[in-house]
Motif scaffolding. Structure first.
Motif, PDB file in Angstrom:
ATOM      1  N   ARG A  52      61.981  30.572 -70.167  1.00 37.04           N
ATOM      2  CA  ARG A  52      62.497  31.615 -71.058  1.00 37.04           C
ATOM      3  C   ARG A  52      61.463  31.971 -72.113  1.00 37.04           C
ATOM      4  N   HIS A  53      61.225  33.289 -72.246  1.00 40.07           N
ATOM      5  CA  HIS A  53      60.363  33.854 -73.286  1.00 40.07           C
ATOM      6  C   HIS A  53      61.188  34.900 -74.021  1.00 40.07           C
ATOM      7  N   GLY A  54      61.728  34.530 -75.177  1.00 39.33           N
ATOM      8  CA  GLY A  54      62.549  35.483 -75.927  1.00 39.33           C
ATOM      9  C   GLY A  54      63.762  35.902 -75.128  1.00 39.33           C
ATOM     10  N   SER A  55      63.878  37.203 -74.874  1.00 39.38           N
ATOM     11  CA  SER A  55      65.054  37.707 -74.169  1.00 39.38           C
ATOM     12  C   SER A  55      64.846  37.799 -72.662  1.00 39.38           C
ATOM     13  N   SER A  56      63.723  37.313 -72.154  1.00 41.33           N
ATOM     14  CA  SER A  56      63.495  37.408 -70.712  1.00 41.33           C
ATOM     15  C   SER A  56      63.157  36.058 -70.097  1.00 41.33           C
ATOM     16  N   TRP A  57      63.373  35.976 -68.796  1.00 40.67           N
ATOM     17  CA  TRP A  57      63.081  34.794 -68.000  1.00 40.67           C
ATOM     18  C   TRP A  57      62.016  35.161 -66.988  1.00 40.67           C
ATOM     19  N   GLU A  58      60.921  34.404 -66.982  1.00 36.51           N
ATOM     20  CA  GLU A  58      59.837  34.615 -66.030  1.00 36.51           C
ATOM     21  C   GLU A  58      60.004  33.581 -64.931  1.00 36.51           C
ATOM     22  N   THR A  59      60.057  34.039 -63.688  1.00 33.31           N
ATOM     23  CA  THR A  59      60.402  33.160 -62.574  1.00 33.31           C
ATOM     24  C   THR A  59      59.284  33.064 -61.554  1.00 33.31           C
ATOM     25  N   THR A  60      59.356  32.016 -60.768  1.00 31.38           N
ATOM     26  CA  THR A  60      58.535  31.876 -59.572  1.00 31.38           C
ATOM     27  C   THR A  60      59.342  31.053 -58.586  1.00 31.38           C
ATOM     28  N   SER A  61      58.998  31.148 -57.320  1.00 32.41           N
ATOM     29  CA  SER A  61      59.726  30.352 -56.340  1.00 32.41           C
ATOM     30  C   SER A  61      58.840  30.002 -55.169  1.00 32.41           C
ATOM     31  N   THR A  62      59.256  28.968 -54.469  1.00 32.87           N
ATOM     32  CA  THR A  62      58.581  28.580 -53.249  1.00 32.87           C
ATOM     33  C   THR A  62      58.905  29.621 -52.196  1.00 32.87           C
ATOM     34  N   SER A  63      57.999  29.835 -51.313  1.00 31.39           N
ATOM     35  CA  SER A  63      58.249  30.758 -50.203  1.00 31.39           C
ATOM     36  C   SER A  63      57.228  30.493 -49.122  1.00 31.39           C
ATOM     37  N   LEU A  77      69.874  37.045 -64.311  1.00 30.26           N
ATOM     38  CA  LEU A  77      69.555  35.764 -63.673  1.00 30.26           C
ATOM     39  C   LEU A  77      70.787  34.873 -63.601  1.00 30.26           C
ATOM     40  N   GLY A  78      71.482  34.711 -64.714  1.00 34.82           N
ATOM     41  CA  GLY A  78      72.635  33.815 -64.776  1.00 34.82           C
ATOM     42  C   GLY A  78      73.757  34.206 -63.839  1.00 34.82           C
ATOM     43  N   SER A  79      73.943  35.515 -63.633  1.00 31.22           N
ATOM     44  CA  SER A  79      75.017  35.949 -62.735  1.00 31.22           C
ATOM     45  C   SER A  79      74.704  35.610 -61.286  1.00 31.22           C
ATOM     46  N   ARG A  80      73.450  35.350 -60.970  1.00 32.17           N
ATOM     47  CA  ARG A  80      73.057  35.010 -59.606  1.00 32.17           C
ATOM     48  C   ARG A  80      73.148  33.523 -59.319  1.00 32.17           C
ATOM     49  N   LEU A  81      73.175  32.674 -60.346  1.00 30.96           N
ATOM     50  CA  LEU A  81      73.100  31.259 -60.040  1.00 30.96           C
ATOM     51  C   LEU A  81      74.316  30.436 -60.378  1.00 30.96           C
ATOM     52  N   ARG A  82      74.874  30.485 -61.503  1.00 28.82           N
ATOM     53  CA  ARG A  82      76.057  29.702 -61.880  1.00 28.82           C
ATOM     54  C   ARG A  82      75.821  28.198 -61.966  1.00 28.82           C
ATOM     55  N   LYS A  83      74.889  27.668 -61.207  1.00 29.65           N
ATOM     56  CA  LYS A  83      74.583  26.237 -61.271  1.00 29.65           C
ATOM     57  C   LYS A  83      73.077  26.082 -61.220  1.00 29.65           C
ATOM     58  N   PHE A  84      72.555  25.305 -62.168  1.00 27.96           N
ATOM     59  CA  PHE A  84      71.116  25.110 -62.245  1.00 27.96           C
ATOM     60  C   PHE A  84      70.827  23.812 -62.977  1.00 27.96           C
ATOM     61  N   ASP A  85      69.587  23.403 -62.947  1.00 27.14           N
ATOM     62  CA  ASP A  85      69.141  22.226 -63.698  1.00 27.14           C
ATOM     63  C   ASP A  85      68.236  22.713 -64.811  1.00 27.14           C
ATOM     64  N   ILE A  86      68.361  22.090 -65.968  1.00 30.36           N
ATOM     65  CA  ILE A  86      67.494  22.412 -67.098  1.00 30.36           C
ATOM     66  C   ILE A  86      66.608  21.203 -67.381  1.00 30.36           C
ATOM     67  N   ALA A  87      65.338  21.461 -67.643  1.00 29.32           N
ATOM     68  CA  ALA A  87      64.403  20.373 -67.947  1.00 29.32           C
ATOM     69  C   ALA A  87      64.767  19.787 -69.308  1.00 29.32           C
ATOM     70  N   THR A  88      65.025  18.476 -69.320  1.00 24.53           N
ATOM     71  CA  THR A  88      65.408  17.809 -70.563  1.00 24.53           C
ATOM     72  C   THR A  88      64.461  16.674 -70.940  1.00 24.53           C
ATOM     73  N   GLY A  89      63.489  16.385 -70.098  1.00 23.93           N
ATOM     74  CA  GLY A  89      62.513  15.344 -70.395  1.00 23.93           C
ATOM     75  C   GLY A  89      61.148  15.736 -69.862  1.00 23.93           C
ATOM     76  N   PHE A  90      60.128  15.426 -70.633  1.00 25.20           N
ATOM     77  CA  PHE A  90      58.752  15.757 -70.252  1.00 25.20           C
ATOM     78  C   PHE A  90      57.874  14.538 -70.473  1.00 25.20           C
ATOM     79  N   ALA A  91      56.868  14.386 -69.617  1.00 24.79           N
ATOM     80  CA  ALA A  91      55.953  13.261 -69.727  1.00 24.79           C
ATOM     81  C   ALA A  91      54.519  13.786 -69.683  1.00 24.79           C
ATOM     82  N   PRO A  92      53.654  13.203 -70.504  1.00 19.32           N
ATOM     83  CA  PRO A  92      52.243  13.597 -70.422  1.00 19.32           C
ATOM     84  C   PRO A  92      51.664  13.129 -69.101  1.00 19.32           C
ATOM     85  N   ILE A  93      50.633  13.784 -68.648  1.00 19.50           N
ATOM     86  CA  ILE A  93      50.019  13.410 -67.376  1.00 19.50           C
ATOM     87  C   ILE A  93      48.522  13.266 -67.546  1.00 19.50           C
TER      88      ILE A  93
END
Length: 172
Positions: A52-63, A77-93
């Motif tokens: 999410r960037h402000g009022s828009s969502w920038e997407t990418t997908s596997t294909s 976007l939300g009307s198309r999915l209804r169920k999703f996962d949100i990132a809640t943890g991040f780790a340095p790499i």
């Protein structure tokens, strides 16, 4: 044979009243996650990642071919999915060889050229040189050293503040 028009249906009349129309039940749109959030969801054989960037969502997908990338509003976007996962943890790499980034469908967040991005590893058997689809949009692609289709060495070289998503929470 009796005449069907001669039947007396007076007693059955209350039972013959049309029933009221059944209104379709719609699930409410999930609450929009806060700015900077990263979500993932699947649709058919595709795995999507959106940031999410402000009022828009920038997407990418596997294909099978090129990445599918779109910029969408939350209602779209939300009307198309209804169920999703949100990132809640991040780790340095370790940008020069981290096992977490070699996992198929691993998701990272990072900045490049001052833009906040996400990327998903699409290589089934992750390797050091796996293929990544990013949330780089057409509007910023010419200002970045990365494209929507890139490799881990390019992300490691040009990305800053790189973190892998280490925890997801299901919403919806």
């Amino acid at each position: 044979m009796p005449d069907p028009l001669a039947y007396d249906l007076t007693a059955a009349r209350p039972l013959l009243e049309p029933l009221p129309l059944v209104q379709p039940v719609s699930n409410p749109l999930p609450a929009e996650p806060p700015d900077g959030s990263i979500i993932r969801f699947g649709r058919g054989s595709y795995n999507y990642v959106a940031v999410r960037h402000g009022s828009s969502w920038e997407t990418t997908s596997t294909s099978i071919g090129d990445p599918i990338d779109q910029v969408m509003s939350w209602p779209n976007l939300g009307s198309r999915l209804r169920k999703f996962d949100i990132a809640t943890g991040f780790a340095p790499i370790d940008r020069h060889g981290d096992a977490q980034t070699r996992q198929s469908l691993a998701v990272v967040r990072f900045t490049a050229g001052g833009h906040y991005l996400a990327a998903i590893n699409i290589t089934p058997r992750g390797s050091e040189n796996s293929t990544w689809y990013t949330t780089v949009t057409e509007s910023i692609a010419d200002r970045l050293p990365l494209s929507s289709y890139t490799s881990w060495p390019e992300i490691a070289q040009h990305g800053q503040h790189i973190q892998v998503v280490s925890e997801w929470t299901s919403i919806g």
